[in-house]
Motif scaffolding. Structure first.
Motif, PDB file in Angstrom:
ATOM      1  N   ARG A 249       0.847  -1.192   0.000  1.00 32.08           N
ATOM      2  CA  ARG A 249       0.000   0.000   0.000  1.00 32.08           C
ATOM      3  C   ARG A 249       0.888   1.249   0.000  1.00 32.08           C
TER       4      ARG A 249
ATOM      5  N   ALA B  76      -3.133  11.500   6.308  1.00 29.48           N
ATOM      6  CA  ALA B  76      -3.344  10.400   5.358  1.00 29.48           C
ATOM      7  C   ALA B  76      -2.668   9.118   5.832  1.00 29.48           C
TER       8      ALA B  76
ATOM      9  N   LEU C 223       1.368   5.530  -0.324  1.00 31.79           N
ATOM     10  CA  LEU C 223       0.845   6.886  -0.195  1.00 31.79           C
ATOM     11  C   LEU C 223       1.824   7.828  -0.892  1.00 31.79           C
TER      12      LEU C 223
ATOM     13  N   VAL D  93      -2.939   3.969  -2.441  1.00 37.44           N
ATOM     14  CA  VAL D  93      -4.161   4.080  -1.631  1.00 37.44           C
ATOM     15  C   VAL D  93      -4.549   5.518  -1.341  1.00 37.44           C
ATOM     16  N   GLY D  94      -3.641   6.468  -1.585  1.00 36.99           N
ATOM     17  CA  GLY D  94      -3.980   7.852  -1.300  1.00 36.99           C
ATOM     18  C   GLY D  94      -2.879   8.806  -1.707  1.00 36.99           C
TER      19      GLY D  94
ATOM     20  N   LYS E 183      -4.944   7.602   8.237  1.00 32.24           N
ATOM     21  CA  LYS E 183      -6.177   7.129   7.604  1.00 32.24           C
ATOM     22  C   LYS E 183      -5.949   5.872   6.776  1.00 32.24           C
ATOM     23  N   TYR E 184      -4.898   5.879   5.940  1.00 38.22           N
ATOM     24  CA  TYR E 184      -4.719   4.800   4.967  1.00 38.22           C
ATOM     25  C   TYR E 184      -3.785   3.691   5.436  1.00 38.22           C
TER      26      TYR E 184
END
Length: 242
Positions: free
Chosen positions: A5, A44, A7, A32-33, A47-48
């Motif tokens: 994942r 973020a 960011l 993912v972001g 969050k992610y």
């Protein structure tokens, strides 16, 4: 872990979009972001819960180095790949134990190298599931196929549209991209020292400072001195030195 994942943090929208686009071909990478500032990056990350953060160094108010220091207190601390147009931050970046350091504009080969490091560190079980390692390197020569021992290959480089394989006795040529040759030689002791060169580390004899942050590499049995890009020097020394 099935995917890595990611960011992406950069105050420039086009840089975020470019990096997201360049990461698309890598099947195990999932963006993912995104975040456009240091403050947004920390929110973020909470969050992610990313595994890796591609982090721009130069951002207004809170720069990437400050973000790297702040996220160390998170419950899940992502690996960091710094990205910047300025090479001067490299030493400071690695003090934050960065997984990698990429210069803008992004070089696709260097990005692939960074993804490879990510996968090796974060997906070790996938590496263990790979099948038997081939013992020979096949090169097509005229109408025949030559089988080389990887241990006899000193270095490989890209010249024009051809990839040259320099062995102890002969030089071979293939139309395969350097990146494809690198993947085939990955199980063996080869290391990228430049966007156009791979070397067999077993032949490395001497590393000498050159200019503008680059170094020159001498190999046993080879007359030519090879240039080591400053982007690869630190990792090469880390690999070679006790």
């Amino acid at each position: 872990m099935t995917d890595i994942r990611v960011l992406i943090v950069d105050d420039e929208r086009f840089s975020r979009e470019e990096l997201a686009y360049l990461l698309q071909p890598f099947e195990r990478i999932k963006v993912v972001g995104e975040a456009a500032s240091g403050d947004e990056a920390i929110v973020a990350a909470l969050k992610y819960q990313p595994d890796v953060m591609f982090l721009d160094v130069e951002m207004p108010k809170m720069d990437g180095l400050a973000v790297a220091a702040a996220i160390k207190d998170l419950k899940k601390v992502p690996e960091i790949v710094f990205a910047t147009a300025y090479p001067d931050f490299a030493v400071e970046a690695f003090r934050h134990q960065a997984l990698d350091y990429l210069l803008k504009p992004f070089d696709e080969d260097q990005l692939a190298e960074a993804v490879n490091r990510m996968e090796k560190k974060l997906l070790p079980e996938e590496n263990q599931k790979q099948g038997p390692v081939p013992s020979k390197f096949a090169v097509e020569v005229d109408d025949t196929i030559e089988y080389l021992n990887p241990s006899d290959i000193m270095y490989v480089y890209r010249e024009g549209r051809a990839t040259k394989i320099v062995g102890r006795a002969s030089v071979y040529e293939t139309n395969d991209a350097l990146k494809d040759v690198e993947e085939r030689l990955q199980p063996f002791s080869f290391f990228r020292i430049h966007k156009s060169y791979l070397v067999n580390i077993d032949y490395i004899h001497r590393l000498t400072p050159w200019f503008n942050g680059a170094w020159q590499l001498e190999l046993r049995g080879a007359e030519e001195k090879l240039s080591v890009s400053r982007n690869y020097v630190k990792d090469l020394r880390r690999m070679m030195e006790l």
